[in-house]
Write an enzyme that holds these catalytic residues in place. Structure first.
Site, mmCIF file in Angstrom:
data_model
loop_
_atom_site.group_PDB
_atom_site.id
_atom_site.type_symbol
_atom_site.label_atom_id
_atom_site.label_comp_id
_atom_site.label_asym_id
_atom_site.label_seq_id
_atom_site.Cartn_x
_atom_site.Cartn_y
_atom_site.Cartn_z
ATOM 1 C CG ASP A 115 -2.375 0.883 1.008
ATOM 2 O OD1 ASP A 115 -1.375 2.415 1.193
ATOM 3 O OD2 ASP A 115 -3.157 0.948 1.408
ATOM 4 C CG ASP A 128 -1.256 2.143 5.016
ATOM 5 O OD1 ASP A 128 -2.059 3.081 5.459
ATOM 6 O OD2 ASP A 128 -2.256 1.057 5.027
HETATM 7 C C1 PRP Z 1 -3.931 3.376 -3.940
HETATM 8 C C2 PRP Z 1 -3.311 4.334 -4.985
HETATM 9 C C3 PRP Z 1 -3.963 5.117 -5.731
HETATM 10 C C4 PRP Z 1 -5.400 3.598 -6.105
HETATM 11 C C5 PRP Z 1 -5.251 2.489 -7.086
HETATM 12 O O1 PRP Z 1 -4.470 4.966 -2.847
HETATM 13 O O2 PRP Z 1 -2.302 5.486 -4.684
HETATM 14 O O3 PRP Z 1 -4.553 6.219 -5.736
HETATM 15 O O4 PRP Z 1 -4.956 3.173 -4.404
HETATM 16 O O5 PRP Z 1 -5.836 1.877 -6.698
HETATM 17 P P1 PRP Z 1 -6.784 1.769 -8.116
HETATM 18 O O6 PRP Z 1 -6.182 1.888 -9.536
HETATM 19 O O7 PRP Z 1 -7.570 0.112 -7.684
HETATM 20 O O8 PRP Z 1 -7.890 2.717 -7.702
HETATM 21 P P2 PRP Z 1 -5.482 4.700 -2.584
HETATM 22 O O9 PRP Z 1 -6.851 4.437 -2.173
HETATM 23 O O10 PRP Z 1 -5.059 3.192 -1.198
HETATM 24 O O11 PRP Z 1 -5.600 5.521 -0.676
HETATM 25 P P3 PRP Z 1 -4.395 6.658 -0.431
HETATM 26 O O12 PRP Z 1 -3.379 6.531 -1.383
HETATM 27 O O13 PRP Z 1 -4.982 7.232 0.657
HETATM 28 O O14 PRP Z 1 -3.662 5.312 0.907
HETATM 29 N N1 URA Z 2 -3.140 0.939 -4.163
HETATM 30 C C1 URA Z 2 -1.926 0.501 -3.452
HETATM 31 O O1 URA Z 2 -1.568 1.768 -3.101
HETATM 32 N N2 URA Z 2 -1.097 -0.565 -3.708
HETATM 33 C C2 URA Z 2 -2.054 -1.134 -4.833
HETATM 34 O O2 URA Z 2 -0.782 -2.400 -5.092
HETATM 35 C C3 URA Z 2 -3.057 -1.088 -5.368
HETATM 36 C C4 URA Z 2 -3.629 -0.003 -4.602
#
Ligand code: PRP
Ligand code: URA
Length: 210
Positions: free
Chosen positions: A201, A204
């Site tokens: 992630d 995170d």
């Molecule tokens: C993550 C990443 C993208 C998204 C990608 O964000 O930074 O924005 O997931 O996934 P997708 O292509 O399936 O939409 P997240 O939703 O984890 O939020 P964050 O950046 O606040 O942790």
């Molecule tokens: N968002 C993340 O941060 N990691 C992944 O692998 C997919 C979505």
């Protein structure tokens, strides 16, 4: 014709992505790497900026020299993880403005939920690069770019560090006019829609929230 995603296979980018993937890389180093990779990718993603010739005076003589012409730029990180790329981009284009689009993926549906949007007033007049380290299902990128188009933006690129084939396909299908820049194209998504092998992630790991 569909623009093909541009995979940036420069050794410096590939080396730094390998360090990012390592689960033992801590938040401080992870943040530094994300910015360094963004800066290297920015160099490539701005390769097609239009130039014009001007006349200047060097200490030796009058000379014709090139400067960047055309529209001004804006970077639009998708919060949170896209924020990690902004400083690296601004290091190369300090005059760019920065807009923010906040989205998170619903843990059950994996669909993006938008919670914030603040863009420069003249956003539609700018060349935009949308920033997000991860392109997984593509849902977040597709929605963010739709949002920008609704604001009248016509010149948009998308830059990610790691992409899944599913994300490239979804983004290309929804926005065939967008050039995608990507540091690595991974194998697939797992059942939780995380990129495999990926880096976990991104939000995170940048902000130390796990
Ligand atoms: C993550 C990443 C993208 C998204 C990608 O964000 O930074 O924005 O997931 O996934 P997708 O292509 O399936 O939409 P997240 O939703 O984890 O939020 P964050 O950046 O606040 O942790
Ligand atoms: N968002 C993340 O941060 N990691 C992944 O692998 C997919 C979505």
């Amino acid at each position: 014709m569909l623009p093909k995603p541009l995979i940036m296979d420069h050794p410096l980018i590939q080396h730094k992505i390998t360090l990012l993937r390592d689960k033992n890389t801590g938040s401080k180093e992870f943040r530094e790497l994300i910015n360094e990779i963004a800066m290297l990718m920015c160099y490539e993603a701005t390769r097609d900026l239009p130039m014009k010739q001007i006349e200047i005076e060097t200490p030796i003589c009058i000379a014709k020299a090139k400067i960047i012409s055309g529209r001004k730029m804006a970077f639009v990180p998708i919060l949170r993880a896209g924020l990690g790329m902004v400083d690296g981009m601004l290091a190369l284009v300090p005059a760019a403005k920065v807009g923010h689009i906040g989205m998170y993926r619903d843990p059950q549906t994996h669909l993006p939920v938008e919670y914030y949007c603040k863009l420069p007033a003249d956003i539609e007049e700018r060349d935009i690069i949308v920033l997000d380290p991860m392109l997984a299902t593509g849902g977040s990128a597709v929605d963010a770019i739709s949002q920008l188009k609704q604001h009248g933006c016509t010149s948009i690129k998308f830059m990610c560090i790691i992409a899944a084939p599913e994300g490239i396909e979804a983004l290309t299908a929804a926005h065939p006019d967008i050039q995608i820049y990507c540091g690595a194209l991974d194998d697939r998504l797992n059942e939780q829609k995380y990129i495999v092998p990926g880096l976990g992630d991104a939000g995170d790991r940048i902000f130390g929230t796990k």
